[in-house]
Write a protein that holds these residues in place. Structure first.
Motif, mmCIF file in Angstrom:
data_model
loop_
_atom_site.group_PDB
_atom_site.id
_atom_site.type_symbol
_atom_site.label_atom_id
_atom_site.label_comp_id
_atom_site.label_asym_id
_atom_site.label_seq_id
_atom_site.Cartn_x
_atom_site.Cartn_y
_atom_site.Cartn_z
ATOM 1 N N LYS A 17 0.838 -1.196 0.000
ATOM 2 C CA LYS A 17 0.000 0.000 0.000
ATOM 3 C C LYS A 17 0.875 1.248 0.000
ATOM 4 O O LYS A 17 1.863 1.301 0.711
ATOM 5 C CB LYS A 17 -0.855 -0.043 1.276
ATOM 6 C CG LYS A 17 -1.843 1.060 1.408
ATOM 7 C CD LYS A 17 -3.207 0.657 0.900
ATOM 8 C CE LYS A 17 -4.106 1.889 0.880
ATOM 9 N NZ LYS A 17 -5.305 1.697 0.091
ATOM 10 N N ALA A 101 -5.223 5.381 4.027
ATOM 11 C CA ALA A 101 -4.975 3.977 4.361
ATOM 12 C C ALA A 101 -5.571 3.749 5.736
ATOM 13 O O ALA A 101 -5.419 4.579 6.630
ATOM 14 C CB ALA A 101 -3.480 3.693 4.378
ATOM 15 N N ASP A 165 -6.711 -2.110 5.521
ATOM 16 C CA ASP A 165 -5.426 -2.290 4.849
ATOM 17 C C ASP A 165 -4.389 -2.938 5.748
ATOM 18 O O ASP A 165 -3.330 -3.351 5.285
ATOM 19 C CB ASP A 165 -4.880 -0.934 4.392
ATOM 20 C CG ASP A 165 -5.847 -0.242 3.448
ATOM 21 O OD1 ASP A 165 -6.219 -0.863 2.438
ATOM 22 O OD2 ASP A 165 -6.242 0.907 3.734
#
Ligand SMILES: Cc1cc2nc3c(=O)[nH]c(=O)nc-3n(C[C@H](O)[C@H](O)[C@H](O)COP(=O)(O)OP(=O)(O)OC[C@H]3O[C@@H](n4cnc5c(N)ncnc54)[C@H](O)[C@@H]3O)c2cc1C
Ligand SMILES: Cc1cc2nc3c(=O)[nH]c(=O)nc-3n(C[C@H](O)[C@H](O)[C@H](O)COP(=O)(O)OP(=O)(O)OC[C@H]3O[C@@H](n4cnc5c(N)ncnc54)[C@H](O)[C@@H]3O)c2cc1C
Ligand SMILES: Cc1cc2nc3c(=O)[nH]c(=O)nc-3n(C[C@H](O)[C@H](O)[C@H](O)COP(=O)(O)O)c2cc1C
Lengths: 654, 297, 348
Positions: A17, A101, A165
């Protein structure tokens, strides 16, 4: 472009990510969960942060991996129940919509808590009680270990199933994992105790299980302390060793480094450093850890300003900065910083009264400066007024300022009267106490906003009934605040050596070496005045009718204040009240026993009973104007938080 | 800038198109690819090269008959830099292609061209925005055995036989130096204010066919520094700057106290003894003596 | 002669540090390089030696300054051509010296001079050249882990380089914390090398010191700093006059900046700049912790304030309890009078 903050606004890769900037909100309990589920209130609270541009949201403080984690006191998210997954999905969808995120913290608090809410037995590595909660835990057995390790894995998996995430494993604040690490907590003689490798075994089992369960495409970070400030505990040297081993183990994606621990009162206060601490006070800890690990490090601790954050990144003391309370005070900090609107950032003062000091008492989190926090469902949007009114606001203390700001923003015509030459009301006095210099931050921000908005400001103008009526207002908001209360103690009014705590801070204390401070108010007034006089070299004793001096100071404020007062030689006595003053003799009475003692050794008597409303105008205006509101301390002397919330509430409805 | 004599100059300018590293960049962890946080890569003429180009153009304007040629060692994509040079008014442009990668090869390839034809002055940027090696200028001068002045921030005077320039040194200091021509200078970014190039000019330039010269370098890299082939880009990791850390052997209370005090115990004694008071005449004299004693005046 | 000399057990790796001078003064950066070199040498069981270029006149003073910090052997090249920097003289000097010393590594500052001549040295000797490096750590197998900074600091390039192949590394200031001065002056061996030094085709015409008025306050040697106590924007003229007389730059507290009296570039403190001048004169500044954090490490701190309780006094080396409007103009006059005395009148 964010020319001024190239590092702060540079992206960072965490596993699969990319985080769009280096600004993180780290895990914090909000007490918004409903039956252990993160519902709308929680989601809307975080949505503002996502909207405001933070790159990394580590949500839900201390959410439980297992019912045996003693967390009902904080009403945390219950990550041990599959019921949570749909809530998580809705939550993560919302945050992803803004490009943030989204991670969540999971933990088992071990022996940090009480068993008397859930009636689940408390568990710890050994039969050693935590000094703070003082309940003796049972000893974790091998079966318990397997159960808890599995629970960590399952909790992480639920996050993944809910679209998150990543996950942060808490091994900080002396929860179960770092309880195992601690040589002062773990006295086991099996494979989980003894040398450091053994003590780390349980933590490794958790990390391995979590990684195994969630797979490779999921962020797994850890939160650790850089120095727990506990005698015989996990100091910086040991933590560097632990961090290095964790890094070599190679399964984690980041290290989130705090200072302090939940073990003792002073260490707990350091965890969420109040304005008694300098800005970025633990950057040396994250820096030291960063030297021994290869993963990115999150620096934590009173980073409330993008300039400070940028410097910290440049100095290599972290790769990401936690701006947790900074984002509570102003969720839009990242956007404002990026646009170069630094002045518009409502800066966290680090007072903690509205957030962590409420949370520790089990009350939902708010912010003394930002009335919207915790009320996003109702207050995140500010609709303009349907009919424009002329509103006169009296008093430029926090209440008057906030009212003027909201009224003007909504489109009303606003005149603001202030009799003194400055903004801020009582905050101008409060900030004179030691280490409280930042306390007028709220007023500084509000002052700038009302000026920018174009409120018609009349400084040095005392409002009178005639003066107000001459403005021909539709509505009058009275926010005339308070003055110190002189309690009806016989002899106090005539006493020449008596002075209010407020006047002490203003430098008006009479001469005399031996000072007796009477703390009835229970907050910052008395201790601030006491320290002021200690710094002048006087001898100071504080007495209070309550169980302790500064009874109402929160758990993150009291320890630093006590540390300084005792270091400067104060004496304190609890459960005594002021009975009378007669010809220079001060009579004190014990609240419980009723016995009295006489003191003839008092040169200066400082009294702190809080404020008394200045509500003359409010009473006189009653019936003379169409609409009248009396807000803040002039309604009843309470707190900054009350003033701000009340002002906001009425100004929204006018 | 003052131009003495009106003999025409022959000036070469070396240009490079670079990824605009002033925008946020990210390094792909697996591949080491350097990417911008944008859908399309944003490229620009290297800012220091722009100063070099601008200076050359100004010199040409003041000295009729002068010629400016722009060069770039690059693949086809890099010819945008040359277009820009032409649009700004350069007389000619040439792109050079060759084997090898890295600043030393760039210098060596440029040198093959300048071996064939002597220019009075070669102007380069001081440093590129991407590789930041500051190497091409000095190496080119070394190979061509030319004198050089690097880090030029201002050009004062120019004659057929010499040039007078200021170079920027550390902490804001500068030096005025004179160099014999032919020679090479490298200019710092933003040292010469640049002029706007219209879009129309740029479009015109893009219609011109830019000749390409392909060169092979001798395999022995004699006269060049060694340059590592293997290099892995990573996201920057700033060095940890030392900051005050209390000794773990101190008591927890003392550690916290020192942190709260910002790393220093307040030095009561020092302050008490060294504060002077009195009338302004007296205290300013004391203050003056203190400054004098420590050689600040 | 075709028999190779029998090499004795390989000599410990040699790391050379080039002690750079700017206008006859040693650059502090050289000491940072020295700290870095020591760390590196220790990790490969190597040795560190230092190179100094100087003239006969400057030799004594430079050596004295160097000896306060250096316990390693020093190689000295003395030549009249080193009176000023020139690419050619420095290049030729260093090339010859390196041929004699055969180092594994040479550390230089990534300064204007360093970046000017080091590439030419590397080219002439066929050394490897690594510009703009960060602290180098050794990796396994005698290979050096080198980190170069590119893309304006946004990218780091990692390279492995065999220690056996000689290399030149240039480094920016701030790579390491300079070692403290040695307590007892060490007495390292000083070797003089007599070399032929070329003269170049570039001649120094004038040295132009920075203008304190436009200098970045982080680079200033002396700062005169004002706060809210100065009273208003116009009153800052008093501080400017003093700054001019002292050859100092002007700085300010955040309060003064927020009030619009001084521009933000000059703000000292946690949300401004961190400064370490030799002299910091604070007038009308109370010394909030945010301010102290930005200037605490200044060499000498002088305070002028009307409030004896002001926290700024706690860091002062010299404090004046008094009104800045009365004290500073007198001080300025005093300094100016002194200057007039020092420069004998020329016009008659
Ligand atoms: C020493 C001290 C410590 C404190 N510590 C804390 C703390 O730790 N936490 C906390 O929550 N609270 C604390 N407080 C209390 C807090 O500051 C007040 O609750 C808050 O300031 C109240 O805001 P306000 O706007 O209602 O009133 P005020 O701040 O009192 O402002 C009222 C304003 O109205 C003006 N005014 C009055 N009459 C007129 C008139 N006729 N015309 C024009 N202007 C007029 C006044 O000049 C003043 O500026 C402290 C207060 C003091 C004094
Ligand atoms: C998050 C945050 C970040 C901050 N960052 C910074 C920062 O980077 N830098 C910074 O400076 N501040 C910073 N501050 C502000 C800081 O807290 C102080 O408010 C500020 O430094 C005060 O500036 P001052 O000393 O000029 O003003 P004051 O505190 O008002 O002090 C004025 C002083 O002048 C003295 N004085 C008055 N008249 C005279 C006279 N005639 N002669 C001599 N002395 C006189 C007074 O006694 C007093 O000590 C920050 C604050 C916050 C909350
Ligand atoms: C209300 C509140 C609750 C918190 N709860 C937790 C928690 O449950 N777990 C945790 O690791 N940290 C918790 N913290 C600490 C924060 O994550 C953070 O470390 C701390 O606020 C310091 O960072 P800051 O200065 O940026 O606010 C809490 C902080 C606050 C203000």
């Amino acid at each position: 472009m964010s020319e001024q903050f190239p590092l702060l606004f540079s992206p960072l890769q965490l596993r699969n990510k990319t985080i769009k900037n280096r600004i993180a909100s780290t895990a914090h309990v909000t007490i918004f969960a409903e039956n252990g589920m993160p519902a709308d209130r929680e989601r809307r609270y975080y949505e503002e942060k996502a909207k405001g541009g933070a790159g990394l949201l580590i949500c839900f403080g201390s959410s439980s991996v297992h019912p045996t984690s003693p967390a009902l006191d904080w009403k945390v998210v219950e990550m041990f129940d599959d019921r949570v997954i749909p809530h998580l999905q809705k939550f993560s969808d919302t945050m992803h919509g803004y490009g943030a995120a989204v991670l969540a913290q999971i933990t088992h608090r071990g022996r940090r808590g009480h068993s008397n809410l859930s009636w689940q037995r408390l568990l710890g590595p050994s039969r050693v009680k935590e000094p703070n909660h003082r309940e003796v835990p049972g000893v974790v057995q091998r079966e318990d270990i397997d159960m808890i390790v599995k629970a960590f894995g399952q909790a992480a998996l639920r996050l993944k199933q809910g679209g998150f995430d990543g996950v942060e494993i808490s091994a900080a604040h002396c929860h179960l994992i770092d309880q195992f690490w601690g040589p002062h907590v773990n006295f086991r003689d099996d494979e989980f105790g003894g040398d450091l490798d053994n003590r780390m075994k349980f933590g490794f089992m958790v990390i391995e299980r979590v990684r195994e369960t969630v797979g490779d495409d999921f962020i797994v970070g850890i939160r650790i302390t850089g120095d727990d400030f506990v005698e015989g505990g996990l100091n910086n040297d040991i933590m560097c060793e632990i961090a290095q081993k964790l890094s070599e183990h190679g399964m984690l994606d980041y290290f989130n480094v705090i200072g302090g621990s939940g073990e003792t009162l002073p260490a707990e206060a350091a965890c969420v450093p109040s304005m008694n601490f300098p800005l970025a006070c633990f950057k040396h800890l994250s820096g030291r850890i960063r030297e021994v690990v290869k993963e990115p490090v999150i620096a934590v601790g009173r980073i409330n300003d993008p300039v400070v954050a940028e410097k910290l990144l440049a100095d290599g003391q972290g790769d990401i900065v936690a701006m947790t309370r900074a984002l509570i005070a102003d969720p839009y900090l990242p956007l404002k910083a990026k646009e170069g609107r630094l002045d518009d950032i409502r800066q966290c003062m680090g007072y903690n009264e509205g957030c962590i000091d409420r949370q520790y008492r089990g009350i939902p989190v708010g912010c003394v400066q930002n009335p919207v926090i915790g009320k996003e469902v109702d207050w995140a949007d500010l609709p303009p007024a349907t009919t424009t009114k002329k509103v006169v606001v009296i008093g430029a203390g926090p209440a008057g300022l906030e009212a003027a700001r909201i009224l003007k923003t909504r489109g009303h015509q606003v005149v603001l009267f202030e009799k003194s030459d400055r903004f801020g009301g009582q905050l101008n006095i409060a900030k004179l106490a030691a280490k409280r210099g930042d306390y007028d931050g709220v007023a500084r921000w509000l002052e700038l906003q009302v000026k920018k908005l174009g409120v018609d400001i009349r400084l040095n103008t005392e409002a009178t009934v005639d003066g107000i009526l001459a403005e021909n207002p539709d509505t009058v908001v009275v926010a005339t605040g308070a003055v110190p209360l002189l309690p009806p103690v016989p002899g106090l009014q005539e006493c020449e050596f008596a002075v209010s705590a407020w006047d002490v801070l203003l430098g008006k204390a009479p001469a005399g070496n031996r000072v007796l401070v009477l703390d009835d108010q229970g907050g910052q007034e008395s201790v601030g005045a006491a320290e002021f006089l200690l710094d002048e070299g006087r001898e100071v004793e504080i007495i209070t009718p309550h169980y302790s001096v500064g009874e109402d100071l929160g758990p993150t404020n009291k320890p630093p204040v006590y540390a300084r007062l005792y270091a400067k030689g104060v004496r304190m006595q609890s459960t005594w009240e002021l009975a009378a003053i007669e010809s220079g003799i001060v009579r004190l009475r014990n609240l419980h026993a009723g016995v009295e003692i006489e003191r003839d050794d008092v040169d200066v008597l400082v009294y702190s009973y809080g404020g008394q409303s200045v509500d003359g105008l409010a009473r006189e205006l009653s019936g003379k104007v169409k609409e009248l509101h009396n807000i803040g301390d002039s309604y009843a002397p309470r707190s900054l938080h009350h003033s701000i919330i009340e002002a906001h509430k009425y100004a929204r409805e006018i | 800038m003052k131009v003495l004599h009106t003999t025409p100059f022959k000036i070469a300018v070396c240009l490079k198109e670079v990824l605009d590293a002033r925008l946020p960049l990210k390094v792909e962890a697996k591949t080491g690819a350097i990417q911008q946080d944008a859908p399309e890569p944003v490229v620009t003429l290297n800012p220091a090269d722009r100063s070099a180009l601008e200076f050359a153009m100004q010199l040409r304007e003041q000295s009729p008959g002068s010629r400016v040629e722009v060069f770039s060692v690059s693949d086809v994509a890099g010819q945008a830099a040359l277009w820009y040079g032409l649009a700004r008014g350069a007389d000619d442009a040439e792109r050079i292609e060759g084997s090898g990668k890295g600043a030393p090869y760039t210098a060596a390839l440029l040198a093959t061209r300048f071996h064939k034809e002597t220019f009075d002055l070669i102007c380069c940027g001081d440093e590129t925005l991407d590789n930041s090696s500051a190497l091409v200028g000095p190496l080119l001068a070394e190979i061509l055995d030319l004198p050089q002045v690097t880090g030029v921030v201002r050009i004062v005077e120019c004659s057929k036989s010499s040039i007078l320039v200021e170079r920027g040194l550390e902490r804001g200091s500068r030096e005025l130096v004179e160099m014999d021509l032919p020679g090479l200078i490298t200019l710092k970014a933003e040292s010469v204010p640049w002029r706007y190039v219209s879009y129309q000019k740029l479009e015109e330039a893009q219609l011109r066919n830019i000749p390409v010269r392909r060169e092979t370098l001798p395999t022995s890299s004699n006269g060049l520094p060694k340059w590592p082939e293997q290099a892995t880009p990573t996201a920057p990791r700033a060095r940890v700057k030392k900051s005050f850390t209390p000794d773990s052997k101190m008591s927890p209370a003392d550690r916290v106290r020192m942190i709260m005090a910002g790393g220093a115990a307040p030095q009561e004694s020092k302050s008490k003894s060294s504060v002077v008071e009195g009338d302004a005449e007296y205290v300013s004299e004391q203050l003056y003596r203190f400054l004098k004693h420590h050689e600040f005046v | 002669m075709n028999s190779l000399p029998v090499s004795p057990s390989p000599a410990p790796p040699l790391v050379l540090v080039f002690a750079e001078t700017l206008w006859g003064k040693l650059e502090r950066l050289s000491f940072e390089l020295l700290a870095d070199a020591r760390k590196l040498a220790a990790s490969v069981k190597g040795r560190v030696e230092v190179v100094l270029f100087t003239t006969q006149e400057q030799r004594a003073s430079l050596l004295e300054e160097l000896l306060a910090h250096v316990r390693e052997p020093i190689h000295l090249v003395e030549h009249e051509n080193f009176a000023e920097y020139s690419t050619e003289s420095y290049t030729s000097g260093l090339v010859q010296l390196l041929q004699v010393l055969q180092p594994n590594l040479l550390f230089l500052g990534a300064t204007t001079y360093g970046r000017d001549f080091a590439p030419r040295v590397a080219a002439r000797l066929g050394y490897a050249y690594f510009p703009h490096c960060l602290l180098s750590k050794t990796a396994t197998g005698g290979k050096l882990d080198i980190t170069r900074v590119t893309h304006g600091g946004r990218v780091h390039i990692q390279t492995n380089w065999p220690l056996a192949a000689p290399a030149i590394l240039t480094m920016k200031a701030g790579v390491a914390d300079a070692p403290a001065a040695e307590k007892t002056p060490p007495n390292p061996q000083v070797t003089s090398h007599a070399l032929k030094i070329a003269a170049g085709k570039v001649r120094l015409k004038k040295r132009i010191p920075p203008d304190p008025r436009t200098l970045d306050i982080r680079q200033a040697e002396k700062l005169v700093s004002g706060g809210r106590g100065v009273g208003n924007k116009e009153n800052f003229a008093v501080l400017r006059a003093l700054a001019d007389a002292l050859g100092a730059s002007l700085a300010a507290s955040r309060a003064a900046v927020d009030l619009g009296w001084v521009e933000y570039e000059r703000q000292v403190g946690q949300t401004g700049k961190t400064v370490t001048p030799r002299l910091y004169l604070a007038a009308g500044i109370s010394g909030a912790s945010h301010h102290l954090m930005g200037m605490r490490d200044a060499g000498k701190i002088v305070v002028v304030n009307t409030d004896r309780q002001a926290p700024i006094f706690s860091v002062a080396h010299f404090g004046v309890l008094g009104d800045l409007h009365a004290v500073l103009p007198r001080l300025t006059e005093r300094i100016q009078a002194d200057k007039k005395k020092a420069t004998p009148a020329t016009s008659k």
